[in-house]
Scaffold this motif. Structure first.
Motif, PDB file in Angstrom:
ATOM      1  N   VAL A 231       0.840  -1.195   0.000  1.00  0.00           N
ATOM      2  CA  VAL A 231       0.000   0.000   0.000  1.00  0.00           C
ATOM      3  C   VAL A 231       0.876   1.246   0.000  1.00  0.00           C
ATOM      4  O   VAL A 231       1.772   1.395   0.828  1.00  0.00           O
ATOM      5  N   LEU A 235      -1.865   4.153  -4.483  1.00  0.00           N
ATOM      6  CA  LEU A 235      -2.919   3.134  -4.377  1.00  0.00           C
ATOM      7  C   LEU A 235      -4.093   3.670  -3.561  1.00  0.00           C
ATOM      8  O   LEU A 235      -5.253   3.469  -3.932  1.00  0.00           O
ATOM      9  N   ARG A 236      -3.814   4.341  -2.458  1.00  0.00           N
ATOM     10  CA  ARG A 236      -4.892   4.877  -1.620  1.00  0.00           C
ATOM     11  C   ARG A 236      -5.780   5.832  -2.412  1.00  0.00           C
ATOM     12  O   ARG A 236      -6.996   5.894  -2.189  1.00  0.00           O
ATOM     13  N   GLN A 242      -7.068  -2.255  -0.527  1.00  0.00           N
ATOM     14  CA  GLN A 242      -5.765  -1.821  -0.031  1.00  0.00           C
ATOM     15  C   GLN A 242      -5.130  -2.834   0.923  1.00  0.00           C
ATOM     16  O   GLN A 242      -4.280  -3.621   0.512  1.00  0.00           O
TER      17      GLN A 242
END
Length: 273
Positions: A231, A235-236, A242
């Motif tokens: 993560v 990506l967040r 996640q």
């Protein structure tokens, strides 16, 4: 003699942390290959990193038509340059507002970015959120590859195991994929089926048992999909899946996973799909 199992990671290129984890697992022989998302600004750098693995791992194209930026720019598919949610594609009443030519243009753009950066076509094709099963995408596959002597393999429909917590999800994907395996085989494609690895990713603890079941039962022609990753902030910002990616990476990289394979007389399949 060991029995091979095909383990394919989705989402290479989604974020640097995801790509890092997938490359680590390929290097360790824990994955057969990975499907690439080519529409992101980081694709050129991600492609350069995976290019040396061509021939050693199955490097596929993970067609993306939902939630992310559109590689082909604004259109009826992506009016503001962002791809729609899955319901806009899966529900016929909403899909009718989208020009199929714009869908094909988006897929052409993603395919072109793959071929340009990896100097050749993908070993296989599948879809983010299983979009390759949609009628518009089936039409694109037939139009682009129908007359080709060298067709990429395709990820096929899931099997329907005994009812468990993931069974409704498996049934939904199977319904979306109805008729796919037969029609694509008649057109000359190789289809990897049954698809395994579907579980409720909001329950990360289910991954290990899903993987163990596949090790016991998945036939050589099948495929187990997974989503390992580390993560990071990118990506967040891009995807709700996640923490479970870290869980999948931990399981796949563990000594326990290697021991399970050895005990079952199973090896991770090498190379092309």
């Amino acid at each position: 003699m060991t029995r091979p199992i095909r383990l394919i990671a989705d989402d290479y290129g989604l974020a640097p942390g995801v790509s890092d984890a997938i490359l680590e697992l390929i290097e360790r022989g824990r994955l057969t290959g990975t499907g690439c998302m080519t529409g992101f600004p980081e694709w050129e750098a991600a492609a350069a990193r995976i290019r040396p693995f061509r021939g050693r791992a199955a490097i596929g194209l993970h067609l993306t038509l939902t939630d992310q930026i559109a590689a082909a720019g604004p259109s009826s598919l992506a009016p503001e340059g962002k791809l729609p949610g899955l319901s806009s594609l899966a529900l016929p009443v909403r899909r009718g507002r989208i020009d199929e030519r714009d869908v094909h243009a988006e897929l052409d753009a993603q395919y072109g970015r793959f071929v340009e950066m990896l100097a050749g076509p993908p070993d296989y094709i599948d879809g983010h959120q299983h979009v390759h099963f949609l009628p518009m995408v089936r039409n694109w596959l037939l139009a682009r590859f129908g007359a080709s002597a060298r067709k990429p393999a395709l990820r096929g429909a899931p099997g329907l195991p005994g009812m468990d917590a993931a069974a409704p999800k498996i049934a939904a994907v199977a319904a979306l994929a109805a008729g796919f395996n037969g029609s694509m085989r008649r057109a000359g494609f190789s289809v990897m089926t049954p698809l395994s690895g579907i579980y409720d990713w909001r329950q990360p603890e289910k991954f290990a048992s899903t993987l163990r079941a596949a090790i016991k039962t998945l036939p050589e022609q099948g495929v187990f999909m997974c989503h390992p990753g580390h993560v990071d902030d990118i990506l967040r910002a891009r995807d709700p899946m996640q923490a479970v990616r870290e869980v999948e990476y931990t399981v796949l990289s563990s000594q326990a996973f290697g021991d399970i394979l050895d005990k079952a007389g199973v090896r991770v399949m090498d190379g092309g799909a």
